[in-house]
Write a protein that holds these residues in place. Structure first.
Motif, PDB file in Angstrom:
ATOM      1  N   ARG A 183       1.518  -6.066   9.496  1.00 53.69           N
ATOM      2  CA  ARG A 183       0.117  -6.335   9.154  1.00 53.69           C
ATOM      3  C   ARG A 183      -0.833  -5.366   9.858  1.00 53.69           C
ATOM      4  O   ARG A 183      -1.851  -4.947   9.297  1.00 53.69           O
ATOM      5  N   ILE A 184      -0.486  -4.993  11.082  1.00 48.33           N
ATOM      6  CA  ILE A 184      -1.287  -3.991  11.790  1.00 48.33           C
ATOM      7  C   ILE A 184      -1.200  -2.646  11.073  1.00 48.33           C
ATOM      8  O   ILE A 184      -2.212  -1.973  10.834  1.00 48.33           O
ATOM      9  N   LEU A 185       0.009  -2.259  10.698  1.00 49.58           N
ATOM     10  CA  LEU A 185       0.197  -0.983  10.026  1.00 49.58           C
ATOM     11  C   LEU A 185      -0.457  -0.976   8.652  1.00 49.58           C
ATOM     12  O   LEU A 185      -1.037   0.033   8.232  1.00 49.58           O
ATOM     13  N   ALA A 186      -0.373  -2.089   7.941  1.00 53.11           N
ATOM     14  CA  ALA A 186      -0.966  -2.168   6.603  1.00 53.11           C
ATOM     15  C   ALA A 186      -2.468  -1.928   6.652  1.00 53.11           C
ATOM     16  O   ALA A 186      -3.032  -1.217   5.801  1.00 53.11           O
ATOM     17  N   GLU A 187      -3.134  -2.504   7.630  1.00 55.98           N
ATOM     18  CA  GLU A 187      -4.588  -2.330   7.749  1.00 55.98           C
ATOM     19  C   GLU A 187      -4.949  -0.861   7.957  1.00 55.98           C
ATOM     20  O   GLU A 187      -5.869  -0.335   7.317  1.00 55.98           O
ATOM     21  N   LYS A 188      -4.220  -0.196   8.833  1.00 58.13           N
ATOM     22  CA  LYS A 188      -4.520   1.205   9.121  1.00 58.13           C
ATOM     23  C   LYS A 188      -4.131   2.128   7.969  1.00 58.13           C
ATOM     24  O   LYS A 188      -4.827   3.106   7.676  1.00 58.13           O
ATOM     25  N   LEU A 189      -3.011   1.832   7.314  1.00 54.19           N
ATOM     26  CA  LEU A 189      -2.606   2.635   6.163  1.00 54.19           C
ATOM     27  C   LEU A 189      -3.620   2.503   5.032  1.00 54.19           C
ATOM     28  O   LEU A 189      -3.884   3.466   4.306  1.00 54.19           O
ATOM     29  N   SER A 190      -4.194   1.327   4.867  1.00 56.85           N
ATOM     30  CA  SER A 190      -5.219   1.122   3.844  1.00 56.85           C
ATOM     31  C   SER A 190      -6.386   2.077   4.064  1.00 56.85           C
ATOM     32  O   SER A 190      -6.906   2.689   3.116  1.00 56.85           O
ATOM     33  N   GLN A 191      -6.795   2.211   5.306  1.00 56.36           N
ATOM     34  CA  GLN A 191      -7.916   3.088   5.627  1.00 56.36           C
ATOM     35  C   GLN A 191      -7.583   4.549   5.349  1.00 56.36           C
ATOM     36  O   GLN A 191      -8.419   5.294   4.825  1.00 56.36           O
ATOM     37  N   ARG A 192      -6.369   4.953   5.658  1.00 56.51           N
ATOM     38  CA  ARG A 192      -5.988   6.365   5.504  1.00 56.51           C
ATOM     39  C   ARG A 192      -5.683   6.728   4.056  1.00 56.51           C
ATOM     40  O   ARG A 192      -5.910   7.873   3.638  1.00 56.51           O
ATOM     41  N   LEU A 193      -5.148   5.775   3.298  1.00 56.14           N
ATOM     42  CA  LEU A 193      -4.748   6.067   1.917  1.00 56.14           C
ATOM     43  C   LEU A 193      -5.869   5.815   0.905  1.00 56.14           C
ATOM     44  O   LEU A 193      -5.761   6.219  -0.253  1.00 56.14           O
ATOM     45  N   GLY A 194      -6.896   5.094   1.321  1.00 64.46           N
ATOM     46  CA  GLY A 194      -8.002   4.817   0.409  1.00 64.46           C
ATOM     47  C   GLY A 194      -7.703   3.750  -0.615  1.00 64.46           C
ATOM     48  O   GLY A 194      -8.447   3.581  -1.580  1.00 64.46           O
ATOM     49  N   GLN A 195      -6.625   3.033  -0.430  1.00 62.85           N
ATOM     50  CA  GLN A 195      -6.255   1.893  -1.269  1.00 62.85           C
ATOM     51  C   GLN A 195      -5.723   0.800  -0.348  1.00 62.85           C
ATOM     52  O   GLN A 195      -5.147   1.085   0.701  1.00 62.85           O
ATOM     53  N   GLN A 196      -5.903  -0.445  -0.769  1.00 65.71           N
ATOM     54  CA  GLN A 196      -5.404  -1.544   0.040  1.00 65.71           C
ATOM     55  C   GLN A 196      -3.879  -1.523   0.095  1.00 65.71           C
ATOM     56  O   GLN A 196      -3.201  -1.405  -0.928  1.00 65.71           O
ATOM     57  N   VAL A 197      -3.358  -1.625   1.302  1.00 61.97           N
ATOM     58  CA  VAL A 197      -1.930  -1.855   1.513  1.00 61.97           C
ATOM     59  C   VAL A 197      -1.826  -3.315   1.965  1.00 61.97           C
ATOM     60  O   VAL A 197      -2.287  -3.671   3.051  1.00 61.97           O
ATOM     61  N   PHE A 198      -1.275  -4.158   1.115  1.00 64.63           N
ATOM     62  CA  PHE A 198      -1.211  -5.578   1.431  1.00 64.63           C
ATOM     63  C   PHE A 198       0.221  -5.990   1.753  1.00 64.63           C
ATOM     64  O   PHE A 198       1.185  -5.468   1.179  1.00 64.63           O
ATOM     65  N   VAL A 199       0.349  -6.915   2.693  1.00 63.61           N
ATOM     66  CA  VAL A 199       1.663  -7.383   3.131  1.00 63.61           C
ATOM     67  C   VAL A 199       2.110  -8.550   2.262  1.00 63.61           C
ATOM     68  O   VAL A 199       1.380  -9.523   2.072  1.00 63.61           O
ATOM     69  N   ASP A 200       3.305  -8.430   1.729  1.00 68.08           N
ATOM     70  CA  ASP A 200       3.933  -9.486   0.946  1.00 68.08           C
ATOM     71  C   ASP A 200       5.130  -9.993   1.741  1.00 68.08           C
ATOM     72  O   ASP A 200       6.179  -9.343   1.776  1.00 68.08           O
ATOM     73  N   ALA A 201       4.971 -11.119   2.432  1.00 67.04           N
ATOM     74  CA  ALA A 201       6.056 -11.674   3.238  1.00 67.04           C
ATOM     75  C   ALA A 201       7.064 -12.381   2.340  1.00 67.04           C
ATOM     76  O   ALA A 201       6.719 -13.330   1.638  1.00 67.04           O
ATOM     77  N   ILE A 202       8.310 -11.899   2.348  1.00 66.80           N
ATOM     78  CA  ILE A 202       9.387 -12.503   1.554  1.00 66.80           C
ATOM     79  C   ILE A 202      10.570 -12.741   2.492  1.00 66.80           C
ATOM     80  O   ILE A 202      11.519 -11.963   2.544  1.00 66.80           O
ATOM     81  N   PRO A 203      10.513 -13.816   3.297  1.00 64.67           N
ATOM     82  CA  PRO A 203      11.601 -14.075   4.239  1.00 64.67           C
ATOM     83  C   PRO A 203      12.798 -14.713   3.550  1.00 64.67           C
ATOM     84  O   PRO A 203      12.708 -15.180   2.417  1.00 64.67           O
ATOM     85  N   GLY A 204      13.917 -14.726   4.260  1.00 61.47           N
ATOM     86  CA  GLY A 204      15.082 -15.450   3.764  1.00 61.47           C
ATOM     87  C   GLY A 204      16.353 -14.648   3.771  1.00 61.47           C
ATOM     88  O   GLY A 204      16.340 -13.428   3.532  1.00 61.47           O
ATOM     89  N   ALA A 205      17.470 -15.319   4.085  1.00 65.36           N
ATOM     90  CA  ALA A 205      18.818 -14.742   4.010  1.00 65.36           C
ATOM     91  C   ALA A 205      18.950 -13.473   4.836  1.00 65.36           C
ATOM     92  O   ALA A 205      19.544 -12.484   4.402  1.00 65.36           O
ATOM     93  N   ASN A 206      18.417 -13.502   6.060  1.00 63.87           N
ATOM     94  CA  ASN A 206      18.576 -12.366   6.971  1.00 63.87           C
ATOM     95  C   ASN A 206      18.028 -11.070   6.384  1.00 63.87           C
ATOM     96  O   ASN A 206      18.663 -10.025   6.457  1.00 63.87           O
TER      97      ASN A 206
END
Length: 339
Positions: free
Chosen positions: A64-87
């Motif tokens: 989530r920290i990286l996504a926020e900063k990448l959004s600023q540098r790339l000029g598009q939102q980088v959003f986190v999609d959490a998909i946990p499960g099965a290791n």
């Protein structure tokens, strides 16, 4: 009801691991090139960063920290999609089946492409063919922690105490076949301690059980354990990895205390779906490498016990070829079995 993946045979696991090493080493030269028009327009819409972990865990927080900063540098939102499960298998599967257009990538631990190739068969994806490596984001270390009231303060003291008990000593990890599980089994096998592994869904429940007296010791990340160490509720007995972590520089490594076999670092890495154009992969690698060195990101990673890296796909391949076989041998030697 979902059935867990079956365990892979040792022969198949070795074969998959060898193929993975070869494929990662060749990946950079096999990535397709991107037409100049595409390069000029990417990214033109939001980008999904798949986090194959429970929200709130150490790597999910990092994502989530990286996504926020990448959004600023790339000029598009980088959003986190959490998909946990099965290791991490569920999240990795979503990435493997995503369009290779640069709008989906994943940041995960080494479990996805090392541990799982040994522990599981009939994966819903091919760990060799279905991913394009981007970069090793960081190298990591973890702590072995004990209750503040424990009658020992270092690894030698813990081992001596454990051997004097008339019962197996319990240790926690964040899952069967995880790096923490492997570290625990190496400690048991190489130093004659009777240890019983207790897997948890994340490190915080294990930390709580150590503090509450329901678990003897547990492995934990610095970001998870440090607040409890500062509060006087936990003791940090030792740090894995080749050197002390800047997150808790006062904690000596296992090696410094005479315990060998714990020098290998664990790593966090970024992958895109196979076939993602090279120009996009290179851009993502460049931006990730820049973001992890930002003055408001670097300290947060260090606090987690992560040493920022951000190497190129080619450097990633060389590091993987060097470290993965040793990890695989340790996983096999640990006798770790899915539960």
């Amino acid at each position: 009801m979902e059935r867990p993946p079956a365990r892979r045979s040792l022969t198949d696991a070795i074969d998959v691991s060898k193929r993975l090493l070869l494929a990662v080493a060749a990946a950079a030269s096999l990535l397709p090139t991107l037409a100049s028009a595409q390069g000029a327009t990417w990214p033109a819409k939001p980008i999904r960063l798949v986090s194959p972990f429970n929200p709130g865990g150490a790597i999910d927080v990092l994502n989530r920290i990286l996504a926020e900063k990448l959004s600023q540098r790339l000029g598009q939102q980088v959003f986190v999609d959490a998909i946990p499960g099965a290791n991490t298998i569920k999240g990795a599967d979503a990435v493997a089946k995503a369009a290779p257009d640069g709008y989906t990538f994943m940041i995960t631990t080494m479990s996805t492409h090392v541990n799982n190739t040994v522990l599981f068969t009939k994966l819903p994806f091919d760990p060799v063919k279905d991913f394009t490596p981007i970069t090793q984001v960081s190298l990591g270390s973890v702590l072995l922690t004990a209750p503040a009231s424990a009658p020992y303060g270092d690894l030698k003291g813990f081992v001596a105490w454990a051997k004097a008990q008339t019962r197996p000593i319990t240790y926690g990890s964040w899952g069967v076949g995880s790096s923490a599980n492997v570290y625990g089994e190496i400690l048991a096998k190489d130093h004659g301690v009777s240890l019983t592994h207790v897997p948890y869904k994340g490190e915080q429940p294990a930390i709580a059980d150590v503090i509450g007296g329901n678990l003897d010791v547990t492995f934990a990340s610095p970001v998870g354990a440090k607040p409890q160490v500062i509060a006087g509720k936990l003791k940090a007995l030792g740090m894995t990895g080749p050197a002390r972590s800047a997150a808790m520089a006062e904690v000596p490594t296992f090696g410094e205390q005479g315990f060998k076999g714990f020098e290998l670092p664990i790593w966090v890495a970024a992958y895109a779906p196979a076939g993602t154009p090279k120009a996009i992969v290179d851009r993502l690698q460049k931006e990730i490498a820049a973001v992890i060195q930002l003055p408001d990101v670097l300290p947060k990673m260090i606090d987690q016990g992560q040493t920022p890296l951000g190497n190129t796909p080619e450097e990633f391949a060389a590091a993987f070829a060097k470290d993965a076989p040793t990890w695989i041998n340790y996983i096999k030697a640990s006798g770790a079995k899915p539960e």
